[in-house]
Design a protein around this motif. Sequence first.
Motif, short mmCIF file in Angstrom:
data_model
loop_
_atom_site.label_atom_id
_atom_site.label_comp_id
_atom_site.label_asym_id
_atom_site.label_seq_id
_atom_site.Cartn_x
_atom_site.Cartn_y
_atom_site.Cartn_z
N ARG A 1 0.81 -1.21 0.00
CA ARG A 1 0.00 0.00 0.00
C ARG A 1 0.85 1.26 0.00
NH1 ARG A 1 -5.46 -0.48 1.20
NH2 ARG A 1 -5.40 1.68 1.90
N GLN A 2 0.39 2.23 -0.77
CA GLN A 2 1.07 3.52 -0.83
C GLN A 2 0.99 4.23 0.53
OE1 GLN A 2 3.26 4.71 -3.52
NE2 GLN A 2 1.41 4.65 -4.79
N LYS B 1 -3.53 3.38 -16.16
CA LYS B 1 -2.55 4.02 -17.03
C LYS B 1 -2.66 3.53 -18.47
CE LYS B 1 -1.01 7.09 -14.53
NZ LYS B 1 -0.31 6.94 -13.26
N LYS B 2 -3.69 2.71 -18.73
CA LYS B 2 -3.88 2.22 -20.10
C LYS B 2 -4.95 3.06 -20.78
CE LYS B 2 -2.77 -2.60 -18.97
NZ LYS B 2 -1.37 -2.61 -19.38
N ASN B 3 -4.92 3.08 -22.13
CA ASN B 3 -5.99 3.80 -22.82
C ASN B 3 -7.24 2.92 -22.86
OD1 ASN B 3 -5.98 2.08 -25.15
ND2 ASN B 3 -4.23 3.24 -25.95
N GLU B 4 -8.35 3.51 -23.30
CA GLU B 4 -9.63 2.82 -23.18
C GLU B 4 -9.66 1.49 -23.94
OE1 GLU B 4 -12.82 5.74 -23.09
OE2 GLU B 4 -14.16 4.09 -23.68
N ALA C 1 2.23 -2.69 -10.51
CA ALA C 1 1.56 -1.93 -9.45
C ALA C 1 0.97 -0.65 -10.02
CB ALA C 1 2.53 -1.61 -8.33
N GLY C 2 -0.24 -0.30 -9.56
CA GLY C 2 -0.86 0.94 -10.01
C GLY C 2 -1.77 1.54 -8.96
N ASP C 3 -2.27 2.73 -9.23
CA ASP C 3 -3.16 3.47 -8.32
C ASP C 3 -2.60 3.54 -6.91
OD1 ASP C 3 -5.42 5.05 -8.02
OD2 ASP C 3 -6.58 3.40 -7.18
#
Length: 249
Positions: free
Chosen positions: A115-116, A151-154, A212-214
């Motif tokens: 966790r961030q 972080k990816k496009n739609e 890892a993201g968000d």
Amino acid sequence: RMIHYKCRQGFYPSSNVKRFEVPENKVAWYIEYSEYKPIEYTAPNIKTKPWADPDIGEISFKPNWNTIDGNVNRRWGPNHAADPIVTRWKQDITDVAEVNKDTKKPILQFVAIQRQDSGEWAIPGGMVDPGETISATLKREFMEEAMNSLKKNETEREKLEKSMRKFFEQGEEIYKGYVDDPRNTDNAWMETVALNFHDQNNSVVGNIKLVAGDDARNVKWMDIDRNLNLYANHSEFIKKTAEKLDAHW
Ligand code: RP5
Ligand code: MG
Ligand code: MG
């Protein structure tokens, strides 16, 4: 085991506001505790969250109190989260399942994120958005925190969602209810539904790329055993998962 432990310690996370301290022998609601005067505390970052109700004084906020609570009269209550427990069997380089020498049971792994906010390792869970189904939350949070879908496009995100859809249809409920989350206050707390999604032969998520993201700063497959020390009471959910799959603990 103490049901409320991490949510009774010291200060509210990233604040200098001290909790009203409740000693262990006064925790149970059936024990008289006339000195109990919890302070009202709302974390400042909660204001921007879609899943959190606004302040009671806010004029635009017109809730229908206690419509689903029956005879319970309350103005505060749970914030709803969902926790995806994604598991696979640990394998050696020749794809043979690894067994623990002592218990003789196969070793299970789950997708853990760091966790961030606290730096602790945890299940990649998150809050249920208004109107969102729990099964949508489970898949969305996993893709956000363990696959960096935000972080990816739609087009890419839809492709990813499609590739995970089937796997996330077969979940087994492991836990439902109160979470001993360090952000809990005396008035508002976390409740979750934790589901296990198990990849029996490493064919689906056994091979995915973890990024890892968000709100996650790291992600990995973590070996499961009794020494796990995770955020909130997530270790308990993992233990239940290991028991269900008859894995080493
Ligand atoms: C925990 O907080 C829940 O079990 C869930 O894993 C998590 C949800 O909060 P965020 O990850 O969105 O901060 O209590
Ligand atoms: Mg999240
Ligand atoms: Mg999260």
